[in-house]
Design an enzyme around this catalytic site. Sequence first.
Site, PDB file in Angstrom:
ATOM      1  N   ASP A 134      26.113 -31.069 -30.257  1.00 44.69           N
ATOM      2  CA  ASP A 134      27.113 -29.905 -30.431  1.00 44.69           C
ATOM      3  C   ASP A 134      28.372 -30.874 -30.521  1.00 44.69           C
ATOM      4  OD1 ASP A 134      28.195 -27.404 -30.993  1.00 44.69           O
ATOM      5  OD2 ASP A 134      28.982 -27.409 -28.652  1.00 44.69           O
ATOM      6  N   SER A 135      29.715 -30.021 -31.157  1.00 47.39           N
ATOM      7  CA  SER A 135      30.834 -30.513 -30.941  1.00 47.39           C
ATOM      8  C   SER A 135      31.288 -30.485 -29.817  1.00 47.39           C
ATOM      9  CB  SER A 135      31.610 -29.511 -31.905  1.00 47.39           C
ATOM     10  OG  SER A 135      31.895 -28.260 -31.242  1.00 47.39           O
ATOM     11  N   TYR A 193      34.750 -28.129 -34.478  1.00 45.91           N
ATOM     12  CA  TYR A 193      34.240 -28.537 -36.017  1.00 45.91           C
ATOM     13  C   TYR A 193      34.641 -27.628 -36.786  1.00 45.91           C
ATOM     14  CZ  TYR A 193      31.339 -32.600 -34.311  1.00 45.91           C
ATOM     15  OH  TYR A 193      30.732 -33.910 -33.970  1.00 45.91           O
ATOM     16  N   GLY A 194      34.965 -26.420 -36.325  1.00 42.09           N
ATOM     17  CA  GLY A 194      35.098 -25.016 -37.334  1.00 42.09           C
ATOM     18  C   GLY A 194      36.121 -25.029 -38.268  1.00 42.09           C
ATOM     19  N   CYS A 235      24.366 -26.553 -32.965  1.00 45.72           N
ATOM     20  CA  CYS A 235      25.956 -26.183 -33.444  1.00 45.72           C
ATOM     21  C   CYS A 235      25.805 -25.481 -34.738  1.00 45.72           C
ATOM     22  CB  CYS A 235      26.689 -27.459 -33.586  1.00 45.72           C
ATOM     23  SG  CYS A 235      28.324 -27.381 -34.404  1.00 45.72           S
ATOM     24  N   ASN A 236      26.345 -24.218 -34.791  1.00 37.96           N
ATOM     25  CA  ASN A 236      26.096 -23.280 -36.257  1.00 37.96           C
ATOM     26  C   ASN A 236      26.932 -23.983 -37.204  1.00 37.96           C
ATOM     27  OD1 ASN A 236      24.864 -20.525 -35.381  1.00 37.96           O
ATOM     28  ND2 ASN A 236      25.874 -21.313 -33.780  1.00 37.96           N
ATOM     29  N   GLU A 253      36.202 -24.732 -24.440  1.00 34.26           N
ATOM     30  CA  GLU A 253      36.470 -25.999 -24.054  1.00 34.26           C
ATOM     31  C   GLU A 253      37.355 -26.149 -22.824  1.00 34.26           C
ATOM     32  OE1 GLU A 253      34.285 -28.830 -24.938  1.00 34.26           O
ATOM     33  OE2 GLU A 253      33.489 -27.579 -26.486  1.00 34.26           O
ATOM     34  N   CYS A 304      28.189 -18.798 -32.900  1.00 35.07           N
ATOM     35  CA  CYS A 304      28.644 -20.077 -32.608  1.00 35.07           C
ATOM     36  C   CYS A 304      28.032 -20.375 -30.997  1.00 35.07           C
ATOM     37  CB  CYS A 304      30.078 -19.892 -32.799  1.00 35.07           C
ATOM     38  SG  CYS A 304      31.060 -21.598 -31.776  1.00 35.07           S
ATOM     39  N   THR A 305      27.583 -21.654 -30.874  1.00 37.09           N
ATOM     40  CA  THR A 305      26.850 -21.703 -29.488  1.00 37.09           C
ATOM     41  C   THR A 305      27.913 -21.730 -28.720  1.00 37.09           C
ATOM     42  OG1 THR A 305      26.966 -24.103 -29.954  1.00 37.09           O
ATOM     43  CG2 THR A 305      24.758 -23.014 -30.563  1.00 37.09           C
ATOM     44  N   HIS A 306      29.102 -21.849 -28.756  1.00 37.79           N
ATOM     45  CA  HIS A 306      30.236 -21.445 -27.568  1.00 37.79           C
ATOM     46  C   HIS A 306      30.267 -20.465 -26.999  1.00 37.79           C
ATOM     47  CE1 HIS A 306      31.507 -25.634 -28.885  1.00 37.79           C
ATOM     48  NE2 HIS A 306      32.375 -25.793 -27.707  1.00 37.79           N
TER      49      HIS A 306
END
Length: 270
Positions: A9-10, A41-42, A72-73, A151, A183-185
Site C-alpha cells: 500500500d502507499s 498516491y491518490g 491499495c485501491n 497517516e 480506500c484502504t485507509h
Amino acid sequence: MQQAIAVLDSGVGGLTVVKEVMRQLPREKILYFGDTARTPYGSRSAEQVIQFTREIVDYLAQYDPKMIVIACNTATAVALDDIIGRVDIPVVGVINPGARAALGKTKTNVVGVIGTEGTIRSGAYVQALRRLSPHIQVITKACPRFVPLVEDGNFRSSLTKEVVFDSLQSFRGSPIDSLILGCTHYPFLAETISEAMGPGVKLISSADETAREISTILQGNGQLGGNDEIPVHQFFCSGDPRKFQEIAQTWLGEQIRLTPVIWQAPHIGA
Ligand code: DGL
C-alpha cells in the site's frame, strides 16, 4: 521456509486488509510494504502510481512470495493489470472484492463510493459494480483529505470529525444505503464516517472479501499455509518508521517486526 503473502500500500492503509487476512488465515506469513515516504498516491498520476507499484513489487520479489496483494485501491485501479502481466504468481486487488461486498449488502441498489482522487477519476468502481450488476446506481466522491489524517494517526480528533462531516456532506439526503470505503485507509476513520452518514447507511470495506479471495486462490493452488509453524510477519516502510510502527501496533494489536527501507533519492517525492 514458509512462502509469504506480500501485501502493499502507499502507507498504513493496507494494514486494514492485513488485519482481516491475519484473522481469516492465521497460519499465513505476511510481508507488508507501506510506501509512507511517497504517500499519498491518490493525487499522483496513473503513470507514477504504476511506476511506484512496480518498484515495490520488485523489492518484495526478493523474498519469493507466493502471492501479491495490492491493498491499495488507487494502485489497484491503475496498476493491477500491469502487475499481473509482470509476475508469475497470483495478484489480488481490492476493487472487485469491494464491489462484490457492496452488492451483497445493498437493498436499494444505490451505492456510494468514496476514495482517493485517482481511484474515483479512474471509474474503476463504477465499472466493477456495473459489470456485476448492470442496473446498479453509483454515486462517487473523492475525499483527498482523509489519507493524510490517517497517516498522522489522527483518527478521532475534532479536526478529523470536521473534515469527514464536511467531505461527506454531498451524500446527505442521497438514496444510498451502502457506502464503499474505496480506500484502504478509510476503515481507520469508520467510526466518524458512520456518524456522519447515519444509521441507514452500511459501510463496506473490501478487507473481508479480499481475505476470502486470497483464501480461495491459495486453497485452489494447494498453497494454504498448513504447517504448525507460527508465522513471523515482516513489515517494511519507506518513511518515518516510528509513526508506522505505532499505528501498525495499535491497529493490529500486536508487536510488529519493522524494517525501514531507504529508497534511492530520485524516487522520493518524485
Ligand atoms: N490506501 C490507498 C487506497 O486504497 C492509497 C491512498 C493514498 O495514498 O492516497 O487508495
